[in-house]
Design a protein around this motif. Structure first.
Motif, short mmCIF file in Angstrom:
data_model
loop_
_atom_site.label_atom_id
_atom_site.label_comp_id
_atom_site.label_asym_id
_atom_site.label_seq_id
_atom_site.Cartn_x
_atom_site.Cartn_y
_atom_site.Cartn_z
N SER A 42 -4.20 0.86 9.09
CA SER A 42 -4.21 1.46 7.75
C SER A 42 -3.72 0.47 6.71
O SER A 42 -4.28 0.38 5.60
N GLN A 43 -2.67 -0.28 7.05
CA GLN A 43 -2.17 -1.27 6.11
C GLN A 43 -3.22 -2.34 5.84
O GLN A 43 -3.40 -2.80 4.69
N SER A 44 -3.93 -2.74 6.90
CA SER A 44 -5.00 -3.72 6.71
C SER A 44 -6.10 -3.16 5.81
O SER A 44 -6.63 -3.87 4.94
N ALA A 45 -6.44 -1.85 6.01
CA ALA A 45 -7.46 -1.23 5.17
C ALA A 45 -7.00 -1.15 3.71
O ALA A 45 -7.79 -1.36 2.78
N ARG A 46 -5.71 -0.87 3.49
CA ARG A 46 -5.20 -0.82 2.11
C ARG A 46 -5.27 -2.20 1.45
O ARG A 46 -5.64 -2.32 0.27
N ALA A 147 -6.81 5.89 -2.37
CA ALA A 147 -7.52 4.72 -2.91
C ALA A 147 -6.49 3.74 -3.45
O ALA A 147 -5.40 4.13 -3.90
N MET A 148 -6.82 2.46 -3.42
CA MET A 148 -6.00 1.39 -4.01
C MET A 148 -6.63 1.02 -5.35
O MET A 148 -7.85 0.77 -5.42
N SER A 167 -10.49 3.04 3.67
CA SER A 167 -11.24 3.51 4.84
C SER A 167 -10.99 2.55 5.99
O SER A 167 -11.26 1.35 5.88
N ARG A 168 -10.44 3.11 7.06
CA ARG A 168 -10.14 2.25 8.21
C ARG A 168 -11.41 1.85 8.94
O ARG A 168 -12.29 2.68 9.15
#
Length: 479
Positions: A42-46, A147-148, A167-168
């Motif tokens: 999730s952190q990578s997706a963010r 969303a970021m 979105s992962r």
């Protein structure tokens, strides 16, 4: 038998408890690993969404910079609104959501007056956070999400918000699950190996202690446990066990001294006194006194013999042997108790299945004599005394019941205590007969129970069975 059952339950519970702990640790490890890896995904997706949002903002800024310089403010504002609306429509494929894009674009424009246009369903965020929550079905997110975003402020006070949905990556999620499962499996195998080692170690030490206790009675409690175990908990257990064995040895030695004292200092003078009474040339005036004195001495002698039997059963070093329970009970009924039953017109009904146990033969006979004597003593005249021997599930059950009075429920557990003789409201007896029964049964590894019947009373003696009884000849059923 109760001790054997308890030991089997303990040895079955230790590995079970170990496996439960292992399973709990493995489940906890799997949950923690999966959660941690999903958080990393999730952190990578963010981070990816934030990078793409910043790229969208840079692209929009470049488009704004490419607008002609001579545009009036109203025209420039209209161009900016057009670019934001186009970006908002592109983010959802014009509302179709059919491009397969995972990280959808979000675009908002807020005028100085507070009016907001752009992606439907998205509110301008409060505060300075670059993360905003999305409602269901917003920006093609069926289950909502987040969303970021990045914000920019133009020279005329207009604010822009550009973002990407988080979105992962399914491949990363799948990889995270596989990695978590692999690590959890490795941890589970390691835990099972460790638990197996510990279970074997515990079982080996417990078996040593159990074997020592099994031998304690035969070796007069002289053997001791090893107190040099490397594990402190087993050293402490061995220390307390040795202290218990030492106290038991002292108690057995004391009972042995009591046995010799009763046999020599009490029973000897009683026998001498009875001999003197028999030798007296009594006259008729003294015969009643002599008879009363002889009866008293006979009662004391009987009590001494019973007490000696109890002590002998406790301290006897004699080896046990395999004996036929049904044959010994049959012999006692036929040879010794039939004439006693005739005095009260009693009938014996026996159902004796072949059964054998390991016990000291004469102590077993004395125990059966006391049980039968008790049944005859309290049976109603003209009634039936029933006895049976049954073997089942590794046990020999000897049952003797009569139609006599019931024992009060509040005292039924005390009838096996030494000296308790009036459980049935009768003071006759010395309260040692059933105490001897209890002692002999426990010495043989069994137990004895008393039960009130609908009309009568029953004593059950449970002894450990010896294999091979099914091939023995039956003594049958008779009256």
């Amino acid at each position: 038998m109760a001790a054997l059952d308890e030991r089997g339950a303990l040895q079955g519970w230790l590995p079970l408890r170990t496996w439960l702990v292992v399973a709990a640790l493995a489940a906890l490890a799997l949950a923690a690993l999966t959660f941690g890896l999903l958080q990393l995904v999730s952190q990578s997706a963010r981070e990816t969404a934030l990078v793409r949002a910043e790229a969208d903002a840079a692209l929009l800024a470049s488009k704004l910079d490419s607008l002609p310089r001579d545009l009036r403010p109203e025209e420039r504002a209209a161009e900016v609104e057009t670019l934001v609306r186009i970006r908002a429509l592109e983010g959802s494929d014009g509302g179709l959501c059919d491009s397969g894009e995972r990280q959808r674009a979000i675009a908002l424009l807020r005028r100085p007056g507070g009016d907001t246009i752009g992606t439907n369903g998205v509110d301008w965020p409060r505060g300075l956070s670059n993360r905003i929550a999305l409602a269901k079905e917003v920006a093609c997110q069926a289950d909502g999400g987040e969303a970021m975003v990045v914000t920019r402020e133009l020279d005329d006070g207009t604010q822009l918000l550009l973002g990407r949905t988080v979105s992962r990556d399914p491949k990363l999620v799948r990889s995270a699950y596989l990695l978590a499962a692999g690590i959890a499996l490795a941890f589970l195998l390691l835990s099972i190996g460790l638990a197996s080692y510990l279970a074997r170690s515990w079982r080996r030490r417990l078996d040593t202690f159990n074997a020592l206790l099994d031998r304690a009675d035969a070796n007069r409690f002289s053997e001791r446990a090893d107190e040099d175990d490397p594990r402190p908990e087993f050293r402490l257990l061995a220390h307390h066990l040795n202290a218990l064995l030492g106290r038991s040895a002292d108690m057995i030695a004391g009972l042995g001294r009591l046995h010799r004292h009763v046999a020599h200092d009490l029973r000897g003078p009683v026998m001498v006194a009875r001999k003197h009474l028999e030798a007296i040339d009594g006259d008729e005036a003294q015969e009643e006194r002599l008879a009363a004195a002889d009866a008293r001495l006979a009662l004391v002698d009987k009590r001494c013999r019973t007490l000696l039997g109890i002590i002998d059963a406790e301290v006897s070093p004699r080896a046990q042997s395999i004996v036929r329970v049904d044959e010994r009970l049959r012999t006692l009924v036929d040879d010794m108790f039939t004439y006693l039953a005739d005095e009260k017109e009693l009938t014996f009904e026996c159902d004796l299945s072949p059964a054998q146990t390991r016990a000291v033969g004469d102590l077993l006979d004395r125990m059966l004599e006391n049980v039968l004597s008790n049944a005859i003593k309290f049976a109603e005249p003209g009634s039936t005394v029933r006895c049976s021997v049954v073997e089942a599930v590794g046990e020999v059950r000897i049952s003797v019941e009569n139609d006599g009075p019931r024992v009060p429920e509040d005292t039924i557990r005390r009838i096996f205590e030494p000296g308790f003789s009036d459980a049935l409201g009768q003071a006759s007896g010395h309260g040692l007969g059933l105490a001897l029964v209890k002692t002999v049964a426990l010495r043989a590894g069994g137990d004895v129970r008393a039960t009130n019947l609908a009309a009568g009373f029953r004593l059950d003696i449970i002894l450990p069975a010896v294999a091979g009884s099914d091939s023995l000849p039956s003594t049958g059923r008779s009256h």
